[in-house]
Scaffold this motif. Sequence first.
Motif, mmCIF file in Angstrom:
data_model
loop_
_atom_site.group_PDB
_atom_site.id
_atom_site.type_symbol
_atom_site.label_atom_id
_atom_site.label_comp_id
_atom_site.label_asym_id
_atom_site.label_seq_id
_atom_site.Cartn_x
_atom_site.Cartn_y
_atom_site.Cartn_z
ATOM 1 N N ILE A 135 59.084 53.718 10.212
ATOM 2 C CA ILE A 135 59.620 53.863 11.685
ATOM 3 C C ILE A 135 59.336 52.573 12.370
ATOM 4 C CG2 ILE A 135 59.445 54.920 13.724
ATOM 5 C CD1 ILE A 135 60.825 56.675 11.403
ATOM 6 N N ILE A 136 60.306 51.778 13.066
ATOM 7 C CA ILE A 136 60.062 50.738 13.674
ATOM 8 C C ILE A 136 60.332 51.171 15.258
ATOM 9 C CG2 ILE A 136 60.977 48.324 14.489
ATOM 10 C CD1 ILE A 136 61.881 47.941 11.513
ATOM 11 N N LYS A 137 59.424 51.022 16.119
ATOM 12 C CA LYS A 137 59.732 51.479 17.482
ATOM 13 C C LYS A 137 59.949 50.334 18.386
ATOM 14 C CE LYS A 137 57.004 55.678 17.001
ATOM 15 N NZ LYS A 137 55.834 56.463 17.516
ATOM 16 N N THR A 138 60.666 50.331 19.315
ATOM 17 C CA THR A 138 61.192 49.385 20.322
ATOM 18 C C THR A 138 59.825 48.992 21.316
ATOM 19 O OG1 THR A 138 62.171 50.845 21.809
ATOM 20 C CG2 THR A 138 63.483 49.843 20.060
ATOM 21 N N SER A 139 58.876 49.979 21.177
ATOM 22 C CA SER A 139 57.608 49.724 21.970
ATOM 23 C C SER A 139 56.725 48.752 21.513
ATOM 24 C CB SER A 139 56.903 50.835 22.413
ATOM 25 O OG SER A 139 56.294 51.656 21.275
ATOM 26 N N ASN B 165 69.195 60.202 18.497
ATOM 27 C CA ASN B 165 69.926 59.675 19.702
ATOM 28 C C ASN B 165 69.007 59.647 20.875
ATOM 29 O OD1 ASN B 165 72.204 59.320 18.277
ATOM 30 N ND2 ASN B 165 73.144 61.326 19.125
ATOM 31 N N SER B 166 67.797 60.327 20.935
ATOM 32 C CA SER B 166 67.037 60.405 22.115
ATOM 33 C C SER B 166 65.851 59.463 22.015
ATOM 34 C CB SER B 166 66.627 61.696 22.444
ATOM 35 O OG SER B 166 66.043 62.361 21.511
ATOM 36 N N SER B 167 65.452 58.820 20.931
ATOM 37 C CA SER B 167 64.392 57.893 20.796
ATOM 38 C C SER B 167 64.313 56.690 20.639
ATOM 39 C CB SER B 167 63.372 58.625 19.880
ATOM 40 O OG SER B 167 63.868 58.168 18.333
ATOM 41 N N ASN B 168 63.148 55.751 20.932
ATOM 42 C CA ASN B 168 63.684 54.480 20.458
ATOM 43 C C ASN B 168 62.712 53.998 19.449
ATOM 44 O OD1 ASN B 168 64.930 53.734 23.036
ATOM 45 N ND2 ASN B 168 62.797 54.079 24.131
#
Length: 161
Positions: free
Chosen positions: A146-150, A133-136
């Motif tokens: 893992i896909i990161k929104t950055s 819940n706390s990461s992007n």
Amino acid sequence: MHAYWSKKAHEAIEQYIEHYTQPGDLVLDQFCGSGGTALSALSLGRKAIAIDRSPAATFISNGFCSSTDLPKLNEEYARLMQKVSSPISELYNSNCHICGSKAIIHYQVYSMTFQCLKCLRKTPLARCTPVDNSSNAYYCPYCGDIIKTSQEKTGYQLIET
């Protein structure tokens, strides 16, 4: 109802008003924001003065605390819809993606898309499961990486109509 950055729960405001005032008393809110205190005071039978330095705040507060003639509003809305529905209806026409017949678009949901760095598939973020819940960070629905929104966005995709 308009969102306002410092909006407080009406139940909490009402408790203070009921504790410190009597019906008919005057409640002054010098920083009215969206008018929650004034609305609470009015609903509890008090009078209210709502002021704010922000013209937007007093505009919102005035609208929030003003009464509306709902039958007249509904009548005017129906009249307006009758007048404009024909010219603008073509903007909301489409074909049903299931049966192919004519359909009216009520809503559309788009999602940002990202490319998975492992499997290289482009995927809408709305179809990915969050890592927590706390990461992007999100799990790729195809390979689990893992896909990161950055990461760089690859566009937007229509995911629901």
